[in-house]
Design an enzyme around this catalytic site. Sequence first.
Site, PDB file in Angstrom:
ATOM      1  N   THR A   1      11.136  59.797 161.239  1.00 47.65           N
ATOM      2  CA  THR A   1      11.437  60.635 160.076  1.00 47.65           C
ATOM      3  C   THR A   1      10.290  60.600 159.079  1.00 47.65           C
ATOM      4  O   THR A   1       9.875  61.636 158.543  1.00 47.65           O
ATOM      5  CB  THR A   1      12.727  60.156 159.380  1.00 47.65           C
ATOM      6  N   THR A   2       9.745  59.406 158.842  1.00 46.74           N
ATOM      7  CA  THR A   2       8.629  59.259 157.905  1.00 46.74           C
ATOM      8  C   THR A   2       7.403  60.015 158.388  1.00 46.74           C
ATOM      9  O   THR A   2       6.570  60.443 157.588  1.00 46.74           O
ATOM     10  CB  THR A   2       8.304  57.768 157.714  1.00 46.74           C
TER      11      THR A   2
ATOM     12  N   TYR B   1      24.657  64.859 162.565  1.00 48.07           N
ATOM     13  CA  TYR B   1      25.465  66.030 162.215  1.00 48.07           C
ATOM     14  C   TYR B   1      26.665  66.252 163.128  1.00 48.07           C
ATOM     15  O   TYR B   1      27.762  66.555 162.666  1.00 48.07           O
ATOM     16  CB  TYR B   1      24.593  67.301 162.178  1.00 48.07           C
TER      17      TYR B   1
ATOM     18  N   TYR C   1      18.505  53.437 166.818  1.00 47.36           N
ATOM     19  CA  TYR C   1      18.362  53.620 165.370  1.00 47.36           C
ATOM     20  C   TYR C   1      19.708  54.064 164.809  1.00 47.36           C
ATOM     21  O   TYR C   1      20.200  55.142 165.134  1.00 47.36           O
ATOM     22  CB  TYR C   1      17.271  54.655 165.097  1.00 47.36           C
TER      23      TYR C   1
ATOM     24  N   ARG D   1      22.290  59.173 156.936  1.00 45.31           N
ATOM     25  CA  ARG D   1      21.652  60.446 157.292  1.00 45.31           C
ATOM     26  C   ARG D   1      22.385  61.167 158.420  1.00 45.31           C
ATOM     27  O   ARG D   1      22.456  62.385 158.446  1.00 45.31           O
ATOM     28  CB  ARG D   1      20.195  60.218 157.717  1.00 45.31           C
TER      29      ARG D   1
ATOM     30  N   LYS E   1      17.285  49.309 165.181  1.00 45.28           N
ATOM     31  CA  LYS E   1      16.901  49.493 163.784  1.00 45.28           C
ATOM     32  C   LYS E   1      18.177  49.784 163.012  1.00 45.28           C
ATOM     33  O   LYS E   1      18.820  50.819 163.214  1.00 45.28           O
ATOM     34  CB  LYS E   1      15.904  50.646 163.626  1.00 45.28           C
TER      35      LYS E   1
ATOM     36  N   ILE F   1      11.435  47.891 160.079  1.00 44.45           N
ATOM     37  CA  ILE F   1      10.665  49.111 160.309  1.00 44.45           C
ATOM     38  C   ILE F   1      10.545  49.749 158.939  1.00 44.45           C
ATOM     39  O   ILE F   1      11.520  50.258 158.396  1.00 44.45           O
ATOM     40  CB  ILE F   1      11.336  50.021 161.349  1.00 44.45           C
TER      41      ILE F   1
END
Length: 357
Positions: free
Chosen positions: A84-85, A147, A172, A177, A200, A242
């Site tokens: 994402t980053t 989602y 993850y 989110r 993560k 992370i």
Amino acid sequence: MMLSILSTFILFQYANAFSTSPHYAKHTILRASNANELMPMQQGSSCAIITPMLDSGKIDFHSLRNLLQYHLDSGTDNLCILGTTGEASVMSMDERSQVLKTAVEMVKGKMPILAGTGTINPNQVKEMTKQAIDLGCDASLVVTPYYVKPPQRGLIKHFTDAADLGLPVVMYNIPGRTKVDLTPDSTAILAEHPNIVGLKDATGDLDRVKEIRALVGDNLLLYSGNDDTASNFVMRGGDGCISVTANVAPLEMHDLMVAALEKDASMVQKINEPLLGLHKHLFCESNPIPVKWAAWRAGLIESPYCRPPLAELDTKYYKDVETALYAAGLLDFEVLGFDAKIPVLAAGEHGKMNLTA
């Protein structure tokens, strides 16, 4: 009581399937085509690295190479790229290929390369994971499908299918989110898979560390996905983080994780105290908006540009982020002026600190 019994039964059934079925007993699961060259994931600080871009929106490979060298010099333990980053969701497969090739060229064999390959569609996960295998990555970071909110059995299948492709998988879990939570029991089921090597955890629930560790033992690397609580996470039994903060403070985050793994509370406090502002203000807007601006302000990249639908940092947050950089010793305020246009690196050398010496 009945729920606990049922959960235990399901866990036993899945664990037994991984350990006793002919498919796994004979170790016939796929292995990465670069398996002989795989570098195992490590404890410590993994940088969730940004993808530098020019004002035109094109990827800035010159700055990317400089960042990769910066992390090699600063002791970053694992490289997490195209997460994402790294704005991977707005990149083409060709751009992903170029970024991964650059990372492999620069750091392969020097630090493990963890490539983000997660999304909703399992077919796309497969495509991106196979690309990561072909290009020489060491592991894949696969997020819970966002989602659509799959049930636990759907999550177990999703991660199992990804792991069956052959590349070691770090799962993850970030319910804030994705709106779906991978439970500790499901995590334990998945930890039985030979190719699932880590988690993560960005739930923010520190009590989960002990709970998951009790279920998986040493069979899984546990990484915090929250910079502000990462040291506590590791002190409670985690293996590292992370980190977004590591983009601008890689040496400090490496040292912080070493101290936490050594359970050295006084050293943890000493290292972490100057970083608290970064942990907070690098999330004043959606990630990676603030950290790209911070990296630009610290002189690490040429532009703070973020691709739409993101944008550059709102000017009202400039002072907060600059002050956090200064508190961490990463910015020289002799040339202050919060509207400064020229990034200035703090003086000092970066190198890995050995806290056990």
